[in-house]
Design an enzyme around this catalytic site. Sequence first.
Site, PDB file in Angstrom:
ATOM      1  N   HIS A  64       0.863  -1.179   0.000  1.00 16.82           N
ATOM      2  CA  HIS A  64       0.000   0.000   0.000  1.00 16.82           C
ATOM      3  C   HIS A  64       0.900   1.230   0.000  1.00 16.82           C
ATOM      4  O   HIS A  64       1.618   1.464   0.977  1.00 16.82           O
ATOM      5  CB  HIS A  64      -0.910   0.001   1.228  1.00 16.82           C
ATOM      6  N   LEU A  65       0.886   1.970  -1.088  1.00 16.56           N
ATOM      7  CA  LEU A  65       1.725   3.163  -1.196  1.00 16.56           C
ATOM      8  C   LEU A  65       0.943   4.445  -0.933  1.00 16.56           C
ATOM      9  O   LEU A  65       1.516   5.529  -0.942  1.00 16.56           O
ATOM     10  CB  LEU A  65       2.405   3.209  -2.564  1.00 16.56           C
ATOM     11  N   ARG A  66      -0.370   4.328  -0.753  1.00  9.97           N
ATOM     12  CA  ARG A  66      -1.244   5.388  -0.221  1.00  9.97           C
ATOM     13  C   ARG A  66      -1.465   6.585  -1.140  1.00  9.97           C
ATOM     14  O   ARG A  66      -2.329   7.413  -0.856  1.00  9.97           O
ATOM     15  CB  ARG A  66      -0.708   5.890   1.126  1.00  9.97           C
ATOM     16  N   HIS A 216      -2.681 -12.682   1.951  1.00  9.85           N
ATOM     17  CA  HIS A 216      -2.352 -12.779   3.385  1.00  9.85           C
ATOM     18  C   HIS A 216      -3.061 -13.931   4.101  1.00  9.85           C
ATOM     19  O   HIS A 216      -3.864 -13.725   5.021  1.00  9.85           O
ATOM     20  CB  HIS A 216      -2.610 -11.460   4.100  1.00  9.85           C
ATOM     21  N   ASP A 292       2.301  -7.015   2.490  1.00  7.89           N
ATOM     22  CA  ASP A 292       1.122  -6.225   2.867  1.00  7.89           C
ATOM     23  C   ASP A 292       1.567  -4.955   3.593  1.00  7.89           C
ATOM     24  O   ASP A 292       0.975  -4.547   4.603  1.00  7.89           O
ATOM     25  CB  ASP A 292       0.154  -7.042   3.722  1.00  7.89           C
TER      26      ASP A 292
END
Length: 410
Positions: A64-66, A216, A292
């Site tokens: 997740h690089l947001r 996950h 993750d």
Amino acid sequence: MSQNAGLIIKNARILDPANSRDETGDLYVRDGKISAPFSVSGAVGVVDASGLWAAPGFIDLHVHLREPGFEYKEDIAHGAAAALAGGFTTVCCMPNTRPAADSPEVVRYVKARAAEAEFADVLPVGSVTLGLAGAELSPMESLAAAGACAFSDDGKTVADPLLMKNAYLRAKALGKPVFSHCEDLMLGLLPESEETIAARDLILAGHAGARAHICHISTKTAAALLADAKRRGVSATGEACPHHFALCRETIPAGAETPGNFMMSPPLRSRKDMEAIREALADGVIDVIATDHAPHADAEKAGANPPNGVVGLETALGLCVTCLVETGYLTPPELVRKLTVNPAKILDIQKGTLTVGADADIVLIDPLAEYTVDPSKFLSKGRNTPFGGWTLRGRAAVTIVGGKIARLPG
């Protein structure tokens, strides 16, 4: 050193599972590609890798690089730099941004921002549904044309089974996998929450003839469901995260200073589940190790209702070596396989190998490097890790992307 310069990596233990290669030798790089041997006189750079492992650059299917929308937590530049620090040269970023990656414009924006950063390669994952709302499928064909590598509503489960079946059918036509976040909200934190959706999605993908990737995996039963689907001929793969094979409920310290740093989705499970995930990695049921990586601001994690997620790009390798290799669950080549060639096959990309002509994405690993995890030194904006203060062994010494040795901030 320019991309076109010749580089020789000498005396490394070369781990290239795609070619069943585990031997001490030299690697040659020219024009951004793995090269046939050439003389030292033709090299601009020579790296003595004695005592190091040389592997293809790692590929993380789940980060997740947001950006866009949540840059205060993380942005593409910081996340891609953190990736290189951890040995990851390619990362797949999830679509739960603001706006979500449900339009070609957002997919192209992510790719452009990654190109500007010039760190790890970033492959956007397109959303399954518009706005991640679970009501209407996204324009999956347009997202794929813009560069989406896969589809997911990660962070949310597509609750409508008919909608999910149609997503599998459209993804199959595009030759793309669907990454499933398995969580039945009605069951909350119970293991059945993950397991019932995993079973559903594996059944739907099997009937659609599509490729299902279960994100996950954290329970013994979820791993068994994946194994059963594979036996039935379903095109199914799965990933495990370091926090689920390194931690369990019983290992959460009493009175943890920031208990929010032990909160993730799916949550930490029992010791039996943790050991089952290690076994599923060892026997090949779980194909991939993914982080993750989920950065959050310090104030959020310290608050009364902390969001789920922990950072992982800069601790993954050390946790893998310490918890899986040194404990005998995986050999070094088996570990490298789960970080390179297996994720490359899932994405159907020409990476994850040291074959002559392949992209010169390489990580040199010091398997004996011992260090204490210090979140203040992370290149990620996120500090939300449960592993602060842990002593780990094994870290990336040098990371090379497209033939260029990474020069990281700081």
